[in-house]
Design an enzyme around this catalytic site. Structure first.
Site, PDB file in Angstrom:
ATOM      1  N   GLY A   1      -8.833  -6.146  10.084  1.00  0.00           N
ATOM      2  CA  GLY A   1      -7.618  -5.562  10.651  1.00  0.00           C
ATOM      3  C   GLY A   1      -7.427  -5.906  12.105  1.00  0.00           C
TER       4      GLY A   1
ATOM      5  N   LYS B   1      -7.997   1.501  -1.811  1.00  0.00           N
ATOM      6  CA  LYS B   1      -8.729   1.338  -0.547  1.00  0.00           C
ATOM      7  C   LYS B   1      -9.299   2.693  -0.164  1.00  0.00           C
ATOM      8  CE  LYS B   1      -8.454  -0.600   4.121  1.00  0.00           C
ATOM      9  NZ  LYS B   1      -9.189   0.466   4.825  1.00  0.00           N
TER      10      LYS B   1
ATOM     11  N   CYS C   1      -7.333   6.404   4.785  1.00  0.00           N
ATOM     12  CA  CYS C   1      -6.817   6.711   6.118  1.00  0.00           C
ATOM     13  C   CYS C   1      -7.268   8.107   6.545  1.00  0.00           C
ATOM     14  CB  CYS C   1      -5.291   6.617   6.144  1.00  0.00           C
ATOM     15  SG  CYS C   1      -4.607   6.924   7.783  1.00  0.00           S
TER      16      CYS C   1
ATOM     17  N   GLN D   1       0.830  -1.200   0.000  1.00  0.00           N
ATOM     18  CA  GLN D   1       0.000   0.000   0.000  1.00  0.00           C
ATOM     19  C   GLN D   1       0.869   1.256   0.000  1.00  0.00           C
ATOM     20  OE1 GLN D   1      -2.373   1.680   3.404  1.00  0.00           O
ATOM     21  NE2 GLN D   1      -4.120   1.162   2.076  1.00  0.00           N
TER      22      GLN D   1
ATOM     23  N   GLY E   1     -15.741  -3.154  10.896  1.00  0.00           N
ATOM     24  CA  GLY E   1     -16.699  -3.778  11.800  1.00  0.00           C
ATOM     25  C   GLY E   1     -16.753  -5.280  11.787  1.00  0.00           C
TER      26      GLY E   1
ATOM     27  N   ASN F   1     -14.858  -3.605   4.206  1.00  0.00           N
ATOM     28  CA  ASN F   1     -13.983  -3.398   5.360  1.00  0.00           C
ATOM     29  C   ASN F   1     -14.739  -2.616   6.422  1.00  0.00           C
ATOM     30  OD1 ASN F   1     -11.221  -1.237   6.156  1.00  0.00           O
ATOM     31  ND2 ASN F   1     -11.563  -3.279   6.948  1.00  0.00           N
TER      32      ASN F   1
ATOM     33  N   HIS G   1     -14.084   0.748   3.133  1.00  0.00           N
ATOM     34  CA  HIS G   1     -14.451   0.817   4.547  1.00  0.00           C
ATOM     35  C   HIS G   1     -15.828   1.463   4.629  1.00  0.00           C
ATOM     36  CE1 HIS G   1     -13.023   1.374   8.925  1.00  0.00           C
ATOM     37  NE2 HIS G   1     -14.325   1.616   8.875  1.00  0.00           N
TER      38      HIS G   1
END
Length: 568
Positions: free
Chosen positions: A374, A261, A219, A169, A351, A349, A308
């Site tokens: 993760g 991502k 992020c 990444q 939870g 992604n 996510h």
């Protein structure tokens, strides 16, 4: 009824043709890398036009790597800074042959800078920065007779055993820097292949064979989303993301899949509060996400998205932890993407922290290609030891470790090799951290972690004593593999050490069932996808809390180490 069930009868096709694009964006070809790296103009002009055979080989390599990524996407290890390093990835590979591994995020400008330094050193011989610009611009790492790859390996290196399906990444917002970073990855892949073919034994062997490169657009950390504007902030500029991924594709010479991502959106345009967010239109939020995906995928370079299912709150001083907890999950957006873009590879992604949760999400929405985990993985890696059997039931079981004793024995070989290659004072704490939670939830697991922490500090303690008293004779220490096994056999029972993956997974399922029965309605808010079973349950949450507590101790210890050694 889940969203996927409701939409099963309608699956519109995406209009764009998802085939690899080899176009070059001339608008960015002439710019020099801000970090002082190689000019793309010179790098490209120094090569001849590819022949049909070269193009066929490039297409074959890209297709092969794309197949590897897609065939191993049902479960992926999420990128986590200071955790998904090569040591933890090696541990996960020992546990699972099929999990798709993601590295920690690596800053593209850091790779570009070290690349420029390596090229400079090869010409100057002294590592200086004064160099004729044209010489640097025409250079390639493949053209250098010899250079020290150790600095770049801090960012790109894998373990000495093949890592299998894995993704590097990158974080960045400059097309030139991500081009140089991707080019460096591509060249290091080639350098490893050359070493393997020649069966050479260089002073610093190169282990770098990634299946794909990922761009971080998810992020929410202020360190990432602020100055330099990358991470989740990139979602507000889909055209820039498309240019970045095109540059990465070109940097890798069209041989590696480029993936993205991201989140389902950001709080751009309003002041986030839970009440304000819940009052906003979910449809408008989805349409903005859809437009982002369409734009990024429009030239056919990106066909894989890991999403996510929360927005990223960038307008407040939210920590990454807040961004994992406060914005509610909206799985229905990710499920809908999978429905409306069947040509794309869409992974969920956020939870999902257990193997049973991964299976449930894939079963409920057959269009999803995978689930990324993760914190649950890091907090209790052994809980995923049955991942291959559960998610790939037709797969023949490999010769993976049959219990945690065998797992530690296999990992010990990696640990000893690492300490032979690198200074134990700098590397040991990162090597031992990878196996610190394989007994999560077991009796006396904390005593094992304390013993491991003492083992991790031994090289630094002995180094300090040696400096204080140079003439003293120090007792020799057993190899790290032996110390790790001793810590486990001293504090864990044989029943725990030799419990099989099947037995362990059965115990996990039983614990989850009991926790679900005791649940008093407490659950993470999930909109549109239902609430029952969306979180791992009380038992898993407790393990994650335990891991987070130990993580603070890890961070305190790591601050004592030299800056940058975590990536050695």
């Amino acid at each position: 009824m889940s969203f996927c069930s409701a939409m099963a009868s309608s699956r519109p096709r995406f209009a764009a043709a998802f085939t690899p694009s080899f176009r070059r964006d001339n608008s960015i070809n002439g710019a020099l890398c801000k970090s002082g790296g190689v000019s793309k103009t010179m790098a490209l002009s120094s090569t001849t036009s590819p022949s049909r055979a070269d193009t066929a080989n490039t297409n074959d390599e890209l297709q092969h790597r794309s197949n590897v990524v897609r065939d191993n996407s049902k479960l992926s290890l999420a990128p986590m800074m200071e955790y998904t390093d090569r040591h933890f990835r090696h541990l996960v590979r020992l546990i699972s042959d099929k999990t798709l591994l993601y590295t920690e995020m690596v800053a593209a400008n850091a790779i570009a800078h070290e690349r420029g330094h390596a090229l400079s050193s090869s010409v100057n011989g002294d590592g200086g920065n004064t160099l004729v610009e044209d010489a640097r611009n025409s250079a390639s790492l493949l053209d250098i007779d010899s250079f020290d790859p150790s600095y770049l390996l801090r960012f790109l290196g894998q373990g000495h055993n093949p890592e299998g399906a894995s993704v590097l990444q990158l974080g960045g917002s400059d097309p030139e820097q991500v081009f140089l970073a991707a080019r460096t990855v591509h060249e290091f892949n080639q350098l490893q292949q050359q070493q393997t073919q020649q069966q050479s034994s260089p002073q610093t062997p190169i282990f770098c064979d990634y299946s794909a490169i990922n761009l971080n657009c998810g992020c929410p950390s202020p360190k990432v989303a602020g100055k330099g504007c990358f991470g989740a902030a990139l979602m507000e500029d889909a055209d820039l993301v498309r240019r970045l991924t095109t540059s990465m594709h070109e940097g890798a010479a069209g041989t590696m899949p480029i993936t993205v991502k991201c989140r389902i959106g950001t709080d751009e345009g309003y002041a986030f509060t839970s009440k304000e967010y819940l009052a906003r239109s979910e449809e408008e939020e989805y349409q903005k996400l859809k437009q982002f995906v369409e734009t990024v995928a429009s030239d056919g370079v990106v066909t894989d998205f890991q999403v996510h299912a929360r927005i990223a709150v960038l307008g407040k001083n939210y920590s990454p932890s807040d961004n994992r907890k406060v914005p509610p999950l909206r799985y229905q957006h990710v499920q809908r993407l999978a429905q409306e873009f069947p040509e794309l590879n869409i992974s969920l992604n956020g939870g999902v922290d257990t193997l049973s949760g991964v299976k449930r999400e894939l079963d409920e929405c057959g269009e999803l290609d995978g689930v990324m985990v993760g914190r649950g993985f890091v907090a209790n890696p052994w809980a995923f030891a049955m991942a291959d059997e559960v998610l790939y039931p037709d797969l023949l079981r490999s010769t993976r470790p049959k219990n945690r004793m065998e797992l530690l024995e296999a990992y010990g070989r990696h640990a000893d090799y690492e300490e032979e290659q690198w200074d134990p004072v700098k590397i040991r704490r990162f090597v031992t951290k990878a196996v610190s939670h394989i007994f999560a939830g077991e009796p006396k697991a904390k005593r094992y972690r304390i013993a491991l922490d003492e083992i991790a500090g031994l090289p630094k303690k002995m180094d300090r004593e040696r400096k204080q008293n140079p003439n003293a004779v120090q007792a020799s220490q057993p190899p790290l593999s032996e110390l790790i096994l001793t810590a486990a056999t001293t504090h864990l029972s044989e029943e725990v050490l030799y419990r099989t993956p099947e037995e362990s997974y059965g115990k996990v399922l039983w614990d989850e069932e009991q926790a679900e029965r005791r649940r008093a309605g407490a659950s993470t808010v999930v909109l549109g996808g239902g609430m029952n079973g969306r979180e791992a349950g009380i038992a898993t949450n407790r393990l994650i809390e335990d891991w987070q507590t130990s993580r603070k101790a890890d961070e305190a210890n790591e601050r004592e180490c030299e800056t940058g050694v975590s990536t050695i």
